[in-house]
Scaffold this motif. Structure first.
Motif, PDB file in Angstrom:
ATOM      1  N   LEU A 255       0.735  -1.293   0.031  1.00  0.00           N
ATOM      2  CA  LEU A 255       0.070  -0.147   0.025  1.00  0.00           C
ATOM      3  C   LEU A 255       0.884   1.296   0.017  1.00  0.00           C
ATOM      4  CD1 LEU A 255      -2.617  -0.907   2.749  1.00  0.00           C
ATOM      5  CD2 LEU A 255      -3.137  -0.710   0.140  1.00  0.00           C
ATOM      6  N   GLY A 256       2.182   1.206   0.107  1.00  0.00           N
ATOM      7  CA  GLY A 256       2.962   2.352   0.291  1.00  0.00           C
ATOM      8  C   GLY A 256       2.843   3.197   1.557  1.00  0.00           C
ATOM      9  N   GLN A 257       2.341   2.600   2.578  1.00  0.00           N
ATOM     10  CA  GLN A 257       2.133   3.065   3.762  1.00  0.00           C
ATOM     11  C   GLN A 257       2.976   3.049   4.977  1.00  0.00           C
ATOM     12  OE1 GLN A 257      -1.946   3.608   5.063  1.00  0.00           O
ATOM     13  NE2 GLN A 257      -2.576   3.337   2.825  1.00  0.00           N
ATOM     14  N   SER A 258       3.265   3.720   5.939  1.00  0.00           N
ATOM     15  CA  SER A 258       4.105   3.133   7.027  1.00  0.00           C
ATOM     16  C   SER A 258       3.693   2.158   7.667  1.00  0.00           C
ATOM     17  CB  SER A 258       4.347   4.392   7.977  1.00  0.00           C
ATOM     18  OG  SER A 258       3.204   4.663   8.678  1.00  0.00           O
ATOM     19  N   HIS A 259       4.449   1.327   8.408  1.00  0.00           N
ATOM     20  CA  HIS A 259       4.066   0.245   9.357  1.00  0.00           C
ATOM     21  C   HIS A 259       3.289   0.827  10.696  1.00  0.00           C
ATOM     22  CE1 HIS A 259       4.579  -3.272  11.879  1.00  0.00           C
ATOM     23  NE2 HIS A 259       4.975  -3.855  10.928  1.00  0.00           N
ATOM     24  N   PRO A 260       3.450   1.795  11.329  1.00  0.00           N
ATOM     25  CA  PRO A 260       2.774   2.188  12.346  1.00  0.00           C
ATOM     26  C   PRO A 260       1.365   2.862  11.897  1.00  0.00           C
ATOM     27  CG  PRO A 260       4.949   3.331  12.450  1.00  0.00           C
ATOM     28  CD  PRO A 260       4.812   2.513  11.282  1.00  0.00           C
ATOM     29  N   ALA A 261       1.192   3.253  10.538  1.00  0.00           N
ATOM     30  CA  ALA A 261      -0.294   3.585  10.161  1.00  0.00           C
ATOM     31  C   ALA A 261      -1.040   2.261   9.904  1.00  0.00           C
ATOM     32  CB  ALA A 261      -0.130   4.348   8.966  1.00  0.00           C
ATOM     33  N   LEU A 262      -0.186   1.385   9.343  1.00  0.00           N
ATOM     34  CA  LEU A 262      -1.235   0.072   9.145  1.00  0.00           C
ATOM     35  C   LEU A 262      -1.382  -0.702  10.388  1.00  0.00           C
ATOM     36  CD1 LEU A 262      -1.803  -1.425   6.454  1.00  0.00           C
ATOM     37  CD2 LEU A 262      -0.322   0.562   6.093  1.00  0.00           C
ATOM     38  N   SER A 263      -0.540  -0.416  11.475  1.00  0.00           N
ATOM     39  CA  SER A 263      -0.721  -1.410  12.613  1.00  0.00           C
ATOM     40  C   SER A 263      -2.096  -0.698  13.244  1.00  0.00           C
ATOM     41  CB  SER A 263       0.251  -1.099  13.601  1.00  0.00           C
ATOM     42  OG  SER A 263       1.538  -1.808  12.959  1.00  0.00           O
TER      43      SER A 263
END
Length: 320
Positions: free
Chosen positions: A64-72
């Motif tokens: 998704l091209g997003q950060s790990h914290p945002a996905l968490s």
């Protein structure tokens, strides 16, 4: 009143963000009407899980091209709503995988007609080809990031602003600085270098030579010289500061030197360099310099390549 559209592509990021927020808000309204409290921002995760099976947070973030914290953070919301579940990775029990729960699968099936309506509304606004355009843009940015594209255009602009000017006494230290910088980067400063660079008027200009300087916005960023000798002129003391590589400054300096040599109409134009400087040698070759046998010992310890300029009409006729 001036709006964002009046600035064209300059504020494209702001315009796209505003459009994105409007689309998210509209879809969220539809979801709430359907009794769904999940944000539309969470659904890319659900689509990937539906189509690919169980995935880790790291996998999702990368796709998704997003950060790990945002996905968490989003995955915790989905777990709390019960539309996804998690399990241990069979290959590594310390690694957790997300997958659609039965509730999530039912939700995805239920929303099929809603998504068709959303796609139709998007096509109505942007045209059916909009998705293909976005795909091409995504692919192009992966191949060459936006910042690199901007930097390339800035280099073109800066290159056009470079002036090639003759030597002036006020630029004596710039001439020396550029050459010392280049020598210390690639070799070391020899005694002959110190002598010539410290007294350019006496050693280059007075015997009939020339010094060319590249000036960009008042700063001297490159230089080269034609040193007069028994057999003609030596192209020498070529240096471009590292901060301005890529602006074709070296080419501009060579053009000026060759033009001046051709006006003089006497002798040959030659240069000495080192075989490890392959980009420089290719530049010289493109400008009509051919490898030749050295007629006499070099006055530089670093020199192991000797080249002579051959005008187009003379190339292929052999060396003097």
């Amino acid at each position: 009143m001036t709006g964002l559209h009046d600035y064209g592509g300059l504020l494209m990021g702001s315009r796209l963000k505003r459009l994105s927020e409007a689309l998210y808000a509209g879809v969220d309204d539809i979801y709430r009407e359907q009794g769904i409290q999940l944000s539309s921002r969470c659904f890319p995760i659900l689509f990937l899980l539906r189509d690919n099976g169980a995935l880790s947070i790291t996998d999702l973030a990368g796709r998704l091209g997003q950060s790990h914290p945002a996905l968490s953070q989003m995955s915790r919301k989905l777990l709390a709503e019960g539309v996804v579940a998690e399990k241990a990775d069979a290959k590594d029990e310390r690694r957790r995988l997300l997958l659609l729960s039965k509730k999530g699968q039912a939700l995805m099936e239920r929303l099929g007609p809603v998504w068709k309506a959303v796609e139709g509304a998007v096509d109505e606004l942007f045209g059916a080809e909009f998705g293909a355009v976005l795909g091409r843009v995504d692919g192009a940015l992966e191949e060459r990031p936006f910042a690199k594209r901007v930097r390339a255009r800035l280099r073109v602009h800066a290159g056009a602003a470079v002036e090639i000017i003759p030597f002036e006494a006020r630029y004596r230290e710039d001439f020396k600085r550029l050459n010392i910088e280049w020598l210390e980067k690639h070799f070391y400063v020899e005694a002959i270098d110190h002598e010539v660079l410290s007294h350019p008027e006496q050693n280059i200009l007075k015997p009939g030579g020339h010094i060319f300087l590249a000036r960009l916005e008042g700063e001297i960023v490159g230089t080269c010289s034609l040193i007069r000798g028994r057999r003609g002129f030596e192209l020498s003391k070529m240096a471009v500061t590292g901060r301005y590589q890529g602006l074709s400054i070296g080419q501009r300096l060579i053009d000026a030197a060759i033009a001046t040599f051709q006006k003089a109409g006497k002798g040959i134009l030659f240069l000495e360099t080192n075989s490890k400087l392959k980009p420089a040698i290719r530049l010289y070759e493109r400008n009509g310099f051919e490898h030749a046998e050295r007629p006499e010992a070099s006055h530089y310890q670093r020199s192991d390549v000797y080249m002579v300029y051959r005008p187009t009409a003379e190339r292929g006729k052999g060396h003097d």
